[in-house]
Design a protein around this motif. Structure first.
Motif, PDB file in Angstrom:
ATOM      1  N   ASP A 165       0.678  -1.019  -0.201  1.00  0.00           N
ATOM      2  CA  ASP A 165       0.023   0.061   0.044  1.00  0.00           C
ATOM      3  C   ASP A 165       0.855   1.380   0.144  1.00  0.00           C
ATOM      4  O   ASP A 165       0.561   2.160  -0.660  1.00  0.00           O
ATOM      5  N   PHE A 166       2.066   1.327   0.697  1.00  0.00           N
ATOM      6  CA  PHE A 166       2.726   2.567   0.870  1.00  0.00           C
ATOM      7  C   PHE A 166       3.917   2.514  -0.053  1.00  0.00           C
ATOM      8  O   PHE A 166       4.309   3.695  -0.478  1.00  0.00           O
ATOM      9  N   GLY A 167       4.555   1.409  -0.233  1.00  0.00           N
ATOM     10  CA  GLY A 167       5.595   1.585  -1.412  1.00  0.00           C
ATOM     11  C   GLY A 167       6.845   2.023  -0.637  1.00  0.00           C
ATOM     12  O   GLY A 167       7.127   1.753   0.580  1.00  0.00           O
TER      13      GLY A 167
ATOM     14  N   ARG B 163      -5.887  -1.379   5.742  1.00  0.00           N
ATOM     15  CA  ARG B 163      -6.502   0.008   5.242  1.00  0.00           C
ATOM     16  C   ARG B 163      -6.698   1.255   6.392  1.00  0.00           C
ATOM     17  O   ARG B 163      -6.617   2.271   5.966  1.00  0.00           O
ATOM     18  N   ASN B 164      -7.046   0.747   7.676  1.00  0.00           N
ATOM     19  CA  ASN B 164      -7.346   1.713   8.942  1.00  0.00           C
ATOM     20  C   ASN B 164      -6.043   2.375   9.285  1.00  0.00           C
ATOM     21  O   ASN B 164      -6.030   3.331   9.596  1.00  0.00           O
ATOM     22  N   VAL B 165      -4.874   1.487   8.967  1.00  0.00           N
ATOM     23  CA  VAL B 165      -3.461   2.326   9.443  1.00  0.00           C
ATOM     24  C   VAL B 165      -3.001   3.269   8.185  1.00  0.00           C
ATOM     25  O   VAL B 165      -2.659   4.628   8.648  1.00  0.00           O
TER      26      VAL B 165
ATOM     27  N   ALA C 169     -12.579   1.156   7.429  1.00  0.00           N
ATOM     28  CA  ALA C 169     -12.729  -0.132   7.065  1.00  0.00           C
ATOM     29  C   ALA C 169     -13.214  -0.808   8.426  1.00  0.00           C
ATOM     30  O   ALA C 169     -13.006  -0.512   9.446  1.00  0.00           O
ATOM     31  N   SER C 170     -14.064  -2.067   8.167  1.00  0.00           N
ATOM     32  CA  SER C 170     -14.989  -2.476   9.424  1.00  0.00           C
ATOM     33  C   SER C 170     -14.557  -4.185   9.375  1.00  0.00           C
ATOM     34  O   SER C 170     -14.939  -4.655   8.391  1.00  0.00           O
TER      35      SER C 170
END
Length: 441
Positions: free
Chosen positions: A23-25, A312-314, A325-326
């Motif tokens: 996600d962050f690369g 997702r939440n981080v 996100a749940s």
């Protein structure tokens, strides 16, 4: 550059690191911390005592499961300074973080039960919940020709709550194959009031135990283990005798949690929102897997479904956005019952295991033994190493109610469990070769 520290290089820590790396690369520096280099495929421990998995087959290098560019620091954790956003390691290193992920799982506390680690421990009283115990039980069961074998759950919560039941069912198969089943008395002892904590599944599993002539003892909270006399003694004075005891010790969170004021509960598990997975103690701390004090089961499938939500939440937190996100408590597992069959359970926070089929009436049966379910379980070890740990998304495997086909009569969808293969017959345990261990170092 954002700094993300992940404590724990097991299932939750590894898949979280790999998802966050993707996600962050290059936009984040991700560091995973663990005390050793041996990633153990814990669901496979159940099968080692029966010779259908080898101890060496279950162990791989932790850093080799991480995406390129992810840092790995080998050390015990001393404590977390929540106010200063720092992790203090036993080797003197201090790691600063913008977001912290707790993924250090659950540890066994056999010393917390009186007498358990006394006479008989690691001989005729043992556990398959760690690698040494599973290997020791392989020798013990191979030599066990008759008598009473008792499987005892000391207390809850435990990792993979169906595994002790599976042990009983596989023991029935194992001793039948060896031709000594008539001389072996099998007993399952649990502190629960039923075979399982979900009523429909409890009834199905109790019927299966009865059909296989496995005694069920409920409401038994073990307070003392008499290894010399071969007795389990409950808190209310009841006794269950044994010739061989297979125990599931009490569980707790990692010890550093106790040394980090405010981080965990009285047992060392980290309290968090059951849907967002953000820790109660501070907004930049998240928790995944067995380390969490959540109403979800402590299983690899739960950790898998949590991984997408956590990553997702981080990301949302570090971007300064609301968490969106749940996690719904989704749990899916195959319950191996021996003789080439298994059951399939699927449930979440709101709905317990129910009968039916997936993905349609001609699909995999729920809460029912079948060859199809057994075949589904055979791919689980491969799936764990090649899809679950890398944090890959697959159709029908999302945390969003599994994003798959509807299970008739449940209003929900179904995914796949993550348990080991190769239940074809007993075979010898193969230890990890010394050269392989040296290579990991």
């Amino acid at each position: 550059m954002k700094r993300i520290v992940i404590l724990g290089g097991g299932t939750g820590g590894t898949l979280a690191a790999n998802r966050l790396s993707r996600d962050f690369g290059d936009g984040a520096r991700i560091t995973v911390v663990d005390r050793d280099d041996h990633h153990v495929y814990q669901p496979g421990l159940l099968f080692v005592p029966f010779g259908t998995a080898g101890g060496g087959d279950l162990v791989r290098s932790r850093p080799r499961q991480l995406a390129d560019g992810t840092g790995y620091h080998r050390s015990e954790v001393e404590c977390v300074d929540i106010d200063a956003d720092r992790v203090h390691l036993a080797d003197g290193t201090v790691l600063r973080y913008d977001a912290l992920v707790i993924a250090t799982g659950a540890r066994l506390r056999p010393e917390k039960t009186a007498g358990l680690t006394g006479p008989g421990w690691r001989s005729h009283v043992d556990t398959f919940y760690d690698l040494d115990g599973a290997v020791g039980l392989a020798s013990a069961l191979a030599a066990f020709d008759g008598g009473r074998l008792v499987v005892d759950v000391m207390g809850l919560p435990v990792k993979c709550p169906v595994a002790p039941l599976e042990f009983c069912l596989l023991a029935d198969w194992f001793f039948t194959v060896r031709g000594v089943r008539e001389g072996v008395e099998l007993t399952y002892v649990t502190p629960l009031g039923a075979a399982f904590d979900e009523p429909v599944a409890a009834r199905t599993l109790a019927e299966l135990l009865a059909a296989k002539n496995i005694e069920l003892v409920t409401g038994f909270a073990t307070g003392f283990v008499d290894g010399t006399g071969g007795r389990l003694v409950s808190a209310d004075g009841r006794e269950v005798g044994f010739d061989q005891a297979v125990v599931v010790p009490l569980h707790a969170g990692a010890s550093y949690v106790d040394r980090s004021p405010g981080l965990g509960d009285e047992r060392g598990f980290v309290r968090a929102d059951e849907h967002t997975l953000r820790a109660d103690v501070k907004d930049n701390i998240f928790v995944i897997g067995d380390a969490a004090a959540l109403p979800a089961a402590k299983t690899a499938s739960v950790t898998h479904f949590e991984g997408e939500v956590l990553a997702r939440n981080v990301g949302q937190f570090l971007d300064g956005r609301p968490l969106d996100a749940s996690f719904d408590g989704h749990t899916t597992c195959f319950v191996e019952s021996g003789f080439g069959k298994a059951l399939l359970l699927d449930f979440n926070y709101e709905t317990g295991p129910l009968p039916g089929h997936f993905p349609a009436e001609a699909g995999l049966p729920l809460l029912k033994e079948s060859r199809l379910n057994h075949l589904g379980k055979l791919v689980s070890s491969w799936f764990y190493w090649h899809h679950l740990l890398p944090g890959r998304d697959l159709p029908g495997m999302s945390s969003d109610a599994a994003c798959g086909q509807a299970v008739p009569g449940t209003g929900r969808t179904l995914s796949t469990g993550f348990f080991p293969p190769r239940l074809s017959g007993p075979r010898a345990w193969r230890p990890v070769e010394a050269a392989q261990r040296e290579e990991w170092e």
